[in-house]
Each structure stands twice: as structure tokens, then as C-alpha cells.
Design an enzyme around this catalytic site. Structure first.
Site, mmCIF file in Angstrom:
data_model
loop_
_atom_site.group_PDB
_atom_site.id
_atom_site.type_symbol
_atom_site.label_atom_id
_atom_site.label_comp_id
_atom_site.label_asym_id
_atom_site.label_seq_id
_atom_site.Cartn_x
_atom_site.Cartn_y
_atom_site.Cartn_z
ATOM 1 N N HIS A 217 -16.434 38.426 13.435
ATOM 2 C CA HIS A 217 -16.014 38.738 12.117
ATOM 3 C C HIS A 217 -14.864 39.192 11.811
ATOM 4 C CE1 HIS A 217 -20.150 39.976 12.914
ATOM 5 N NE2 HIS A 217 -20.607 39.213 11.806
ATOM 6 N N ASP A 391 -6.534 1.060 14.543
ATOM 7 C CA ASP A 391 -6.783 2.740 14.888
ATOM 8 C C ASP A 391 -5.592 3.505 15.486
ATOM 9 O OD1 ASP A 391 -7.200 1.277 17.145
ATOM 10 O OD2 ASP A 391 -9.248 2.043 17.599
ATOM 11 N N GLY A 549 -1.876 -7.284 18.713
ATOM 12 C CA GLY A 549 -2.319 -7.842 20.067
ATOM 13 C C GLY A 549 -1.356 -8.875 20.471
HETATM 14 P P1 ADP Z 1 -9.164 -1.729 19.509
HETATM 15 O O1 ADP Z 1 -9.211 -2.951 18.232
HETATM 16 O O2 ADP Z 1 -10.349 -1.794 20.201
HETATM 17 O O3 ADP Z 1 -8.565 -0.288 19.038
HETATM 18 P P2 ADP Z 1 -6.525 -2.314 20.532
HETATM 19 O O4 ADP Z 1 -6.037 -1.709 19.492
HETATM 20 O O5 ADP Z 1 -5.909 -2.175 22.056
HETATM 21 O O6 ADP Z 1 -8.068 -2.381 20.588
HETATM 22 O O7 ADP Z 1 -6.326 -4.098 20.249
HETATM 23 C C1 ADP Z 1 -6.267 -4.693 19.060
HETATM 24 C C2 ADP Z 1 -5.848 -5.921 19.241
HETATM 25 O O8 ADP Z 1 -6.905 -6.933 20.064
HETATM 26 C C3 ADP Z 1 -5.624 -6.849 17.802
HETATM 27 O O9 ADP Z 1 -4.572 -6.584 17.388
HETATM 28 C C4 ADP Z 1 -6.120 -8.240 18.402
HETATM 29 O O10 ADP Z 1 -4.826 -8.878 18.726
HETATM 30 C C5 ADP Z 1 -6.819 -8.064 19.416
HETATM 31 N N1 ADP Z 1 -8.399 -8.618 19.189
HETATM 32 C C6 ADP Z 1 -9.353 -7.611 18.467
HETATM 33 N N2 ADP Z 1 -10.393 -8.535 18.430
HETATM 34 C C7 ADP Z 1 -10.088 -9.695 18.971
HETATM 35 C C8 ADP Z 1 -10.765 -10.955 19.418
HETATM 36 N N3 ADP Z 1 -12.255 -11.010 19.037
HETATM 37 N N4 ADP Z 1 -10.323 -11.900 20.000
HETATM 38 C C9 ADP Z 1 -9.029 -11.739 20.595
HETATM 39 N N5 ADP Z 1 -8.216 -10.639 20.138
HETATM 40 C C10 ADP Z 1 -9.038 -9.656 19.405
HETATM 41 MG MG MG Z 2 -6.668 -0.375 18.202
#
Ligand code: ADP
Ligand code: MG
Length: 575
Positions: A217, A391, A549
Site C-alpha cells: 500500500h 506493425d 517487403g
Molecule cells: P509481418 O507482416 O508478419 O509483420 P514483416 O513486417 O516482416 O511481417 O513483413 C511484411 C511484408 O511481408 C509486407 O510488406 C509484404 O511485402 C510481405 N508480405 C506479407 N504478406 C505476404 C504474402 N502473402 N505474400 C508475399 N509477401 C507478403
Molecule cells: Mg510487420
């Protein structure tokens, strides 16, 4: 901060009503607290616990079979009144007498003692065992002055199990007292808790410090320390509590890591692991530990360690079954499973590879080295890009993946290119996490399989490996060009590379053209709406920004192409 209530003054009562509603299988509401909803055999000792509210699962959450019979529940951090305790005790009495168990705080002592006297006056056999486990609150010579904290659990558990076993009140009291004598706790806090309706905490701890021995507390602690590492904190808590190891204690010890309100379970587990190691290093035998929230203090950022030193009889009651809303113990009825804790051997550690495959394998390690370096340089930028509509972890994920791939490839140096790329891909997948980690991992593995273990390699084999990488990614991810993913950079890269090499370009030159196409593809994703992946629900936010990506693929492709063109130049000068 406590945010959910209608009227701060009614917080404790409203919360208790809801608790009972959510746990009708276990408890009934009483005027003054809660009582076990299940039948109690006539003559069973009633273990009545209690104290202020705000400490859930203490006290109402610990009412159930093998634990407390009933709990008297006061207002937030305030003792229940003698009237409340009286009503709860009368309802709980099954003819075997009442044992009151509660933490040693002045208000509780007054109200419970007053009730005890009143009940005795009425001819009931009422007794008390106060929990005094907090080593920070008084020296050991004055143990009776110490406060009760998470040690409530060991005392309640032993008393409840003894009552459940049909022991009489003398025996239940003796065992509860013995459990208390063999229980020691020490808490720390990073800050204070906030009462419902208040806007600031009851007390605070200076930033970057941790207060050792601070009461639940806000009672003053022993000292403020610089925030230690988990390992140092574990060692500090264990060391301090070991100085008070009861003289008749054996080597069996029950450690209890108790979160006080807002420390994450993951953090508690992390600390628990270090604590257990310290105890084992001291030659102690850990018995049925606990790690979680057992006695809290609203939203207090802090935790405590309790060491309970059971002898054989206490250990038996500690292990006995219990079934309450917040604490359950089911005796194991099955034998422990024997399983192979060793990692399965990777499917790759196979053939040594041809001379040529080993040479190309070394080149693959160089390429992964370069990839790991460019990834490190772009990590922050990709993280930022991913935070627009994702994210935010794309940078860190790529970094973890690329570093792990490089380490695995280095470890496999001397084997053929197939094994090197498969090891690298497996490591990338394993360490990176996230969608891109799975895609890059799969891509590398399939590129490795496509290159195989041959006596000679040509530029066409490189194109085939890239196509295998691309097919693996589209097969696993299901994305097509235009979906705003890495495929928007990868597909043009693979296409242009094949076209250029079909037209007799040198590998390095072809790679540079393919990388330029990948970059154009990645840049163009800025104008696309994501149709797959994490960014999809935030499509509008993503517009105007390229896909992370795709961008990371293009940057990596460029770096790889530069290595390729150096090789071309090298072979030309060699000619
Ligand atoms: P998360 O989305 O799990 O957080 P990352 O941030 O490391 O993974 O990667 C995100 C990238 O993954 C995206 O910008 C995209 O280019 C790629 N991505 C997401 N889903 C797919 C998919 N179904 N096919 C191909 N590339 C994908
Ligand atoms: Mg991501």
C-alpha cells in the site's frame, strides 16, 4: 490507472458483485464478502480469510475447495469491518470452529480480533493466524510485527488443505502457524498504484529506480536502487531471503514469484527462470513453484518473491488439490511424458557436395554477408515503413533473419551451395518470425534445392534458382503482382533476370538490370492498395507509401547484383 467504474466509492462492492456473477460455480455473495458455493462437510473447520479489496486474487479469488471457506472483503485497501467479518464467519461455520487467516495490518487486526472475541463469547471456537511474511517490514526478532504479503497464499493453502482433510481446529491452526513461520517474502516496486477515481498514484518511485521492500500500500521500503538487470534482481531477492532461511528448513523450497498488478506475465516468468537457477545453484530443491498474480495491489508495477520452506507435512498440504476461482491444483494422474528434448537433426546435413558446389557455396556465404550488411543499414527505415500500415517489425525481422542466415551459412561453410542455402533459409525462418521471415526462409531453401549439387554451374542455373525462390514465395504467400507485397519487386526481378540471360547477357549485368526492375516495382507499390498481409486493414494509410517487403527485396537485390557484377569483371580480367 483504474478506469472502469460507475462510482469510485462503489468500486469494491461492484467489482465483488461481478466477480461472484462470473464465478457462481465457486462462490456465493454474502453481506460482507463471499462464501464457498459448494457443500462443506459438517464439522469441517472454516478457514475465513480477508482484508481490503484491490488485492485480487486475494481474497475472494482464493475461496474454494481445499482453500479458504469464505472471505470477508473490505473496501479498497481497507479492512473489512467487524460486522462484515462476523456475518461471514457465522455463515462459514460448519460446527468445527473458525480459523481467521489474514495479513498483519493494524486495521485488520482490530476488526478480526474484535470479531474473534465476539464469536468466542457466543461459544464458538474462533482462532487466528496472522500472515507475517514480509521481511522488509521488521527484523526477524520481531516477526510478529511483519506485514503479510504474498505469503497469504502458503498459509491459506496449508490451512485450507488441512481443513479439507478433516483436521480439527487445533491441527489446522498449528499447520497454518508453521506455514507462516516458514514463509518469507520481499517485494519491489517501480511505482505506485492509483485508487479508483484518483488521477495520480498513491506514491511514486524515482524514475530509473526500483524501491526494495516497499509495502503493497506504499509503506516505505528499505531502499531505492538503480534498476537492476533481471539476473541481478533475481540474485538480490534470493540472497536476501536466504539470509532468513529458517534454521530447521531442509533443502526443499517453494518459490513464488508474485506480480503486483501490471508486471507482464512474460516478465514474471523471465525473472522466475533466473530465480530458480539461483536456488538450484544453492543446492536447493524446488517444489511446486508458483509464478503469476496471487496477491496484487491494484495496478501496482511491482512484484515479490516468496520462499516457503515446507517440511514433509507442509509439502503434502501444499500439494493437495485445490479448486478456487483464481487458484487450482489438480494432482497429476498420469506419468510424466518422456520426450526427446534434442533438436531434430536438420534434413540438410547430408552429402559433402561437389567441388564446384562447394565453390559456389562459398560465394553464397559472401552474398549472405553482403545481405546481412545492407539489412543492418536499412533496418530502421524498413521498421518505419512497416509502421505506416503494419506493425513496425519489418526491419528487426529482416535483421534477425539475415543475421541468423549468415551465421548458419558460415557454420556450413565447406559444404555445397544447396546445403548452405537450405541451412540459411531454415535459420532465417526460425529467427526472423513474421510473414517476411517465412517467405525469405522458404525462398532460400527452394533456391538451394534448385541449385542442387552439380559438377558445373552456369548463369542459367542462377536464373533458375531465382525463379525457384519466386515460385516458393508466391506458392506460400498466395500473392500476385499488384497485391502490394514483396512479390511486386520479386516477380520483375526474376522475369528480367531470365530474359537478360536468355539474351546472352553476363550474370552481373543481368542482375543489375533485374535489380533496377525490382526497384521500379517496389517504388510503384506506393500507388497500390494492399490486398494481403497485415497492411490490408489499413489500406488507406498505406496509400502513398511503398510496401516494406517489396522495398527490402529491391535493396537486397541491388546489393546482390553489385557482387554479381564484380564477379563478371573479375572473370573478364582473369580472361
Ligand atoms: P509481418 O507482416 O508478419 O509483420 P514483416 O513486417 O516482416 O511481417 O513483413 C511484411 C511484408 O511481408 C509486407 O510488406 C509484404 O511485402 C510481405 N508480405 C506479407 N504478406 C505476404 C504474402 N502473402 N505474400 C508475399 N509477401 C507478403
Ligand atoms: Mg510487420
Amino acid at each position: 490507472m483504474t478506469s472502469i467504474y460507475d462510482d469510485p466509492a462503489a468500486f469494491a462492492d461492484d467489482a465483488l458483485d461481478g466477480f461472484v456473477a462470473a464465478n457462481r460455480r465457486y462462490v456465493d455473495r454474502l453481506d460482507g464478502g463471499v462464501i464457498r458455493a459448494t457443500e462443506v462437510p459438517p464439522g469441517q473447520v472454516a478457514v475465513v480469510v480477508g482484508g481490503g479489496s484491490g488485492h485480487y486474487p486475494a481474497f475472494a479469488g482464493l475461496v474454494g475447495t481445499g482453500l479458504a471457506t469464505a472471505a470477508a472483503c473490505g473496501n479498497i485497501f481497507a479492512s473489512p469491518s467487524a460486522g462484515q467479518i462476523y456475518r461471514v464467519a457465522k455463515a462459514a461455520d460448519a460446527g468445527g470452529g473458525v480459523l481467521f487467516c489474514y495479513g498483519n495490518y493494524a486495521g485488520d487486526v482490530m476488526h478480526f480480533s474484535q470479531t474473534e472475541l465476539r464469536l468466542r463469547g457466543e461459544g464458538m471456537d474462533a482462532r487466528t493466524v496472522r500472515v507475517t511474511d514480509d521481511v522488509a517490514s521488521a527484523p526477524i526478532e520481531q516477526q510478529h510485527k511483519r506485514r503479510g504479503v504474498a505469503g497469504d497464499l502458503t498459509v491459506f493453502k496449508v490451512a485450507g488443505a488441512a481443513a479439507e482433510a478433516g483436521k480439527d481446529i487445533d491441527e489446522v491452526e498449528r499447520l497454518a502457524r508453521k506455514a507462516n513461520d516458514r514463509t518469507r517474502s520481499l517485494g519491489i516496486a517501480f511505482g505506485g498504484c492509483t485508487l479508483p477515481g484518483d488521477s495520480s498514484p498513491l506514491f511514486s518511485v524515482p524514475a530509473g529506480k526500483v524501491s526494495l521492500g516497499l509495502g503493497i500500500h506504499g509503506e516505505p521500503g528499505i531502499s531505492d536502487l538503480e534498476l537492476p538487470t533481471a539476473s541481478d534482481l533475481a540474485a538480490l531477492l534470493v540472497r536476501r531471503l536466504l539470509t532468513e532461511r529458517p534454521t530447521d528448513a531442509g533443502t526443499a523450497v517453494v518459490p513464488i514469484v508474485n506480480g503486483l498488478g501490471t508486471v507482464k506475465y512474460d516478465e514474471l516468468f523471465l525473472l522466475y527462470g533466473k530465480i530458480e537457477k539461483n536456488l538450484v545453484d544453492e543446492g536447493l530443491r524446488v517444489v511446486e513453484p508458483e509464478c503469476g498474480e496471487l496477491v496484487t495491489s491494484l495496478d501496482m508495477p511491482g512484484l515479490s518473491l516468496t520462499l516457503f520452506w515446507p517440511d514433509d507435512e507442509l509439502a503434502e498440504y501444499w500439494s493437495a488439490p485445490a479448486d478456487s476461482p483464481a487458484y487450482r491444483k489438480v494432482p497429476g494422474t498420469r506419468k510424466a511424458r518422456r520426450h526427446n528434448a534434442r533438436r531434430p537433426r536438420a534434413a540438410t546435413a547430408a552429402d559433402p557436395g561437389t567441388e564446384e558446389a562447394i565453390r559456389v557455396g562459398r560465394l553464397a556465404v559472401d552474398v549472405l554477408e553482403k545481405i546481412s550488411a545492407v539489412v543492418a543499414g536499412s533496418e530502421a527505415a524498413w521498421g518505419k515503413l512497416d509502421s505506416v500500415a503494419g506493425d513496425g517489425d519489418h526491419g528487426i525481422g529482416m535483421r534477425r533473419g539475415a543475421d541468423a542466415a549468415l551465421a548458419a551459412a558460415r557454420a556450413a561453410t565447406g559444404t555445397g551451395v544447396r546445403d548452405i542455402l537450405i541451412s540459411a533459409g531454415e535459420a532465417w525462418s526460425e529467427r526472423a518470425g513474421g510473414t517476411s521471415g517465412a517467405l525469405w526462409g522458404t525462398g532460400l531453401i527452394q533456391a538451394g534445392n534448385a541449385l542442387g549439387n552439380r559438377d558445373a554451374y552456369s548463369a542459367a542455373d542462377a536464373a533458375a534458382a531465382v525463379r525457384a525462390f519466386a515460385s516458393a514465395v508466391t506458392e506460400l504467400g498466395g500473392a500476385a503482382v499488384g497485391d502490394k507485397t514483396m512479390v511486386d519487386a520479386l516477380a520483375p526481378f526474376a522475369d528480367v533476370l531470365s530474359e537478360e540471360l536468355d539474351g546472352d547477357a553476363q550474370l552481373g549485368q543481368a542482375l543489375l538490370k533485374a535489380a533496377a526492375a525490382a526497384r521500379r516495382g517496389a517504388d510503384a507499390t506506393a500507388e497500390l492498395i494492399p490486398r494481403l498481409g497485415r497492411a490490408r486493414p489499413l489500406a488507406e494509410k498505406s496509400l502513398g507509401h511503398p510496401d516494406p517487403g517489396a522495398m527490402s527485396f529491391a535493396v537486397i537485390a541491388q546489393a546482390v547484383a553489385e557482387i554479381g557484377s564484380r564477379i563478371d569483371n573479375l572473370s573478364e580480367s582473369e580472361r
